[in-house]
Write an enzyme that holds these catalytic residues in place. Structure first.
Site, mmCIF file in Angstrom:
data_model
loop_
_atom_site.group_PDB
_atom_site.id
_atom_site.type_symbol
_atom_site.label_atom_id
_atom_site.label_comp_id
_atom_site.label_asym_id
_atom_site.label_seq_id
_atom_site.Cartn_x
_atom_site.Cartn_y
_atom_site.Cartn_z
ATOM 1 N N LYS A 1 35.244 31.689 48.447
ATOM 2 C CA LYS A 1 36.652 32.025 48.654
ATOM 3 C C LYS A 1 37.501 32.016 47.372
ATOM 4 O O LYS A 1 38.737 31.930 47.429
ATOM 5 C CB LYS A 1 37.315 31.112 49.715
ATOM 6 C CG LYS A 1 36.553 30.965 51.014
ATOM 7 C CD LYS A 1 35.850 32.195 51.502
ATOM 8 C CE LYS A 1 36.750 33.310 51.974
ATOM 9 N NZ LYS A 1 35.921 34.524 52.283
ATOM 10 N N GLY B 1 37.443 34.574 45.308
ATOM 11 C CA GLY B 1 37.710 35.965 44.940
ATOM 12 C C GLY B 1 36.472 36.648 44.369
ATOM 13 O O GLY B 1 36.585 37.606 43.591
ATOM 14 N N ASN C 1 34.271 38.624 45.776
ATOM 15 C CA ASN C 1 34.138 40.044 46.136
ATOM 16 C C ASN C 1 35.028 40.914 45.242
ATOM 17 O O ASN C 1 34.674 42.025 44.881
ATOM 18 C CB ASN C 1 34.514 40.276 47.608
ATOM 19 C CG ASN C 1 33.373 39.920 48.544
ATOM 20 O OD1 ASN C 1 32.499 40.735 48.821
ATOM 21 N ND2 ASN C 1 33.339 38.676 49.003
ATOM 22 N N TRP C 2 36.159 40.392 44.888
ATOM 23 C CA TRP C 2 37.119 41.095 44.024
ATOM 24 C C TRP C 2 36.537 41.303 42.619
ATOM 25 O O TRP C 2 36.464 42.414 42.098
ATOM 26 C CB TRP C 2 38.393 40.248 43.970
ATOM 27 C CG TRP C 2 39.529 40.784 43.176
ATOM 28 C CD1 TRP C 2 39.713 42.066 42.730
ATOM 29 C CD2 TRP C 2 40.685 40.027 42.759
ATOM 30 N NE1 TRP C 2 40.907 42.158 42.053
ATOM 31 C CE2 TRP C 2 41.519 40.921 42.074
ATOM 32 C CE3 TRP C 2 41.084 38.708 42.913
ATOM 33 C CZ2 TRP C 2 42.741 40.519 41.516
ATOM 34 C CZ3 TRP C 2 42.296 38.312 42.378
ATOM 35 C CH2 TRP C 2 43.113 39.203 41.681
ATOM 36 N N HIS D 1 27.379 31.441 44.459
ATOM 37 C CA HIS D 1 28.279 30.321 44.742
ATOM 38 C C HIS D 1 27.616 28.994 44.346
ATOM 39 O O HIS D 1 28.156 27.930 44.649
ATOM 40 C CB HIS D 1 28.574 30.237 46.248
ATOM 41 C CG HIS D 1 29.339 31.400 46.819
ATOM 42 N ND1 HIS D 1 30.429 31.960 46.210
ATOM 43 C CD2 HIS D 1 29.171 32.097 47.985
ATOM 44 C CE1 HIS D 1 30.896 32.945 46.975
ATOM 45 N NE2 HIS D 1 30.149 33.047 48.042
ATOM 46 N N SER E 1 40.243 48.081 42.143
ATOM 47 C CA SER E 1 40.033 46.684 42.538
ATOM 48 C C SER E 1 41.299 46.019 43.078
ATOM 49 O O SER E 1 41.296 44.818 43.350
ATOM 50 C CB SER E 1 39.491 45.874 41.350
ATOM 51 O OG SER E 1 40.409 45.917 40.281
ATOM 52 N N PHE F 1 43.974 44.792 45.752
ATOM 53 C CA PHE F 1 43.719 44.310 47.116
ATOM 54 C C PHE F 1 43.860 45.466 48.124
ATOM 55 O O PHE F 1 43.027 45.630 49.011
ATOM 56 C CB PHE F 1 44.675 43.164 47.459
ATOM 57 C CG PHE F 1 44.410 42.580 48.807
ATOM 58 C CD1 PHE F 1 43.316 41.755 49.026
ATOM 59 C CD2 PHE F 1 45.251 42.857 49.881
ATOM 60 C CE1 PHE F 1 43.054 41.223 50.291
ATOM 61 C CE2 PHE F 1 44.997 42.334 51.139
ATOM 62 C CZ PHE F 1 43.892 41.511 51.343
ATOM 63 N N GLY G 1 44.863 38.048 50.261
ATOM 64 C CA GLY G 1 44.745 38.396 48.841
ATOM 65 C C GLY G 1 45.927 37.982 48.000
ATOM 66 O O GLY G 1 46.321 38.701 47.082
HETATM 67 S S1 PPS Z 1 33.384 34.850 49.842
HETATM 68 O O1 PPS Z 1 33.296 35.078 51.300
HETATM 69 O O2 PPS Z 1 33.170 33.413 49.529
HETATM 70 O O3 PPS Z 1 32.502 35.695 49.079
HETATM 71 O O4 PPS Z 1 34.922 35.161 49.515
HETATM 72 P P1 PPS Z 1 35.517 35.603 48.097
HETATM 73 O O5 PPS Z 1 35.357 37.052 47.934
HETATM 74 O O6 PPS Z 1 35.006 34.736 47.010
HETATM 75 O O7 PPS Z 1 37.068 35.241 48.287
HETATM 76 C C1 PPS Z 1 37.814 35.812 49.316
HETATM 77 C C2 PPS Z 1 39.282 35.749 48.938
HETATM 78 O O8 PPS Z 1 39.556 36.703 47.903
HETATM 79 C C3 PPS Z 1 40.573 37.596 48.351
HETATM 80 N N1 PPS Z 1 40.415 38.925 47.752
HETATM 81 C C4 PPS Z 1 41.313 39.459 46.894
HETATM 82 N N2 PPS Z 1 42.444 38.976 46.352
HETATM 83 C C5 PPS Z 1 43.130 39.792 45.505
HETATM 84 N N3 PPS Z 1 42.734 41.036 45.192
HETATM 85 C C6 PPS Z 1 41.595 41.571 45.709
HETATM 86 N N4 PPS Z 1 41.225 42.795 45.391
HETATM 87 C C7 PPS Z 1 40.820 40.755 46.590
HETATM 88 N N5 PPS Z 1 39.672 40.947 47.274
HETATM 89 C C8 PPS Z 1 39.449 39.824 47.974
HETATM 90 C C9 PPS Z 1 40.370 37.605 49.856
HETATM 91 O O9 PPS Z 1 41.474 38.178 50.515
HETATM 92 C C10 PPS Z 1 40.164 36.123 50.107
HETATM 93 O O10 PPS Z 1 41.361 35.376 49.953
HETATM 94 P P2 PPS Z 1 42.406 35.093 51.145
HETATM 95 O O11 PPS Z 1 43.388 34.092 50.575
HETATM 96 O O12 PPS Z 1 41.637 34.547 52.296
HETATM 97 O O13 PPS Z 1 43.069 36.393 51.445
#
Ligand code: PPS
Length: 313
Positions: free
Chosen positions: A66, A68, A70-71, A128, A247, A249, A271
């Site tokens: 969690k 970020g 994936n981002w 992770h 990239s 959100f 995000g």
């Molecule tokens: S996981 O499931 O552990 O792989 O999750 P992970 O990708 O590490 O983290 C998920 C959070 O990252 C937010 N997110 C983003 N934030 C900003 N910009 C972009 N592009 C983006 N993509 C993913 C995602 O919404 C999760 O945070 P929260 O606070 O739950 O929204």
């Protein structure tokens, strides 16, 4: 469907189907004292990757769940495409010969590590895992690692919603129950605080670049530029803008039905920064502040998190 380099939808679909037939207590298993989701990880994986041979040009993204990942994974995938003279997002950016492999290193079947030996360089991996649980060769080869960290209150908030939305993890009746487990090492992939303390031992190494979720949010263009420089990838202004745009959100959420299927809304929730303010009670704030002070505040990673700015009401 646009090829996703993270969370292949098929793997998740199958894992959710299996998880739905499992009892809550069976969803996590313990390996060397840390919990992992039974449906996507296994002790066999951990044994199989002990002898994994890293390459110097492997591109590794490490982050606690969690944070970020994936981002940053999207950013790195596009940067790798650019380094190979491909246009991010175009069909030509995907090598049809390349075997499709789950990019989260510890997720998938145990045979993936053997298959990964046949992948062309640069291989891209997300993890992770804590550093002491990664294959030793990663640190011997000095492969470059981008370490992503996010403030603990937003991590906990994001993890809570994720646990209740995705069947692979135990769900919680109340936020209070989740908070207690978060603070007492009962999360999949272990304790946030221990994760940071362990990675902090590596924070001064030249082959490791640390970046915070909050700094990418504040200045995505500068962050992408710095990441590209770290990995030695030259970028034109136009390419930089393209990576930043793809990239954002909004772009990732919009594209998520293609990259993450029906899980899009789960992986791309809000995000933002400070959603913790909607959940934390005064008492929980105090507990988190105390734990942060005790375990992380004095460390290099702790300072980088700018706790007072992002975690004080
Ligand atoms: S996981 O499931 O552990 O792989 O999750 P992970 O990708 O590490 O983290 C998920 C959070 O990252 C937010 N997110 C983003 N934030 C900003 N910009 C972009 N592009 C983006 N993509 C993913 C995602 O919404 C999760 O945070 P929260 O606070 O739950 O929204």
């Amino acid at each position: 469907m646009e090829k996703s380099r993270t969370n292949p939808v098929g793997l998740l679909d199958k894992a959710v189907a299996v998880a739905n037939s499992m009892h809550r207590d069976e969803l996590l298993f313990s390996y060397k004292g840390i919990l992992y989701p039974t449906t996507v990880c296994s002790p066999e994986n951990f044994k199989a990757f002990e002898s994994f041979e890293a390459r110097k040009d492997d591109v590794i993204l490490a982050g606690y769940p969690k944070s970020g990942t994936n981002w940053l994974s999207q950013i790195l995938t596009d940067l790798i495409a650019i380094s190979q003279k491909k246009t991010p997002g175009s069909e030509s950016s995907v090598n049809a010969e390349e075997p499709e492999e789950e990019t989260y290193f510890e997720i998938g079947d145990a045979g993936k590590y053997e298959r990964m030996t046949k992948l062309p360089s640069p291989r891209f991996m997300v993890t992770h895992l804590r550093p002491e649980n990664l294959p030793k060769s990663i640190f011997k080869t000095n492969a470059k690692i981008l370490l992503l960290i996010r403030n603990p209150k937003d991590v906990a908030t994001s993890y809570y919603h994720f646990s209740n939305a995705l069947a692979l993890l135990p769900s919680y009746e109340t936020w209070d129950d989740f908070f207690t487990d978060f603070m007492t090492k009962k999360m999949a992939w272990g304790s946030y605080f221990e994760y940071l303390s362990e990675w902090n031992k590596y924070a001064d190494k030249e082959n490791i670049m640390t970046i915070t979720y909050e700094e990418v949010k504040e200045n995505p263009a500068l962050s992408v530029k710095n990441i590209a420089t770290f990995f030695g990838i030259p970028l034109t202004e136009e390419q930089l803008q393209l990576v930043v745009e793809r990239s954002s959100f909004q772009s990732m959420k919009k594209n998520s039905d293609k990259t993450h299927g029906s899980f899009g809304n789960i992986f791309f929730r809000k995000g933002g920064v400070s959603d913790w303010k909607n959940l934390f009670t005064e008492d929980q704030n105090e507990k988190m502040d105390r734990a942060f002070e005790e375990h992380i505040a004095g460390t290099k990673l702790g300072k980088k998190l700018k706790y007072d700015l992002y975690c004080k009401a």
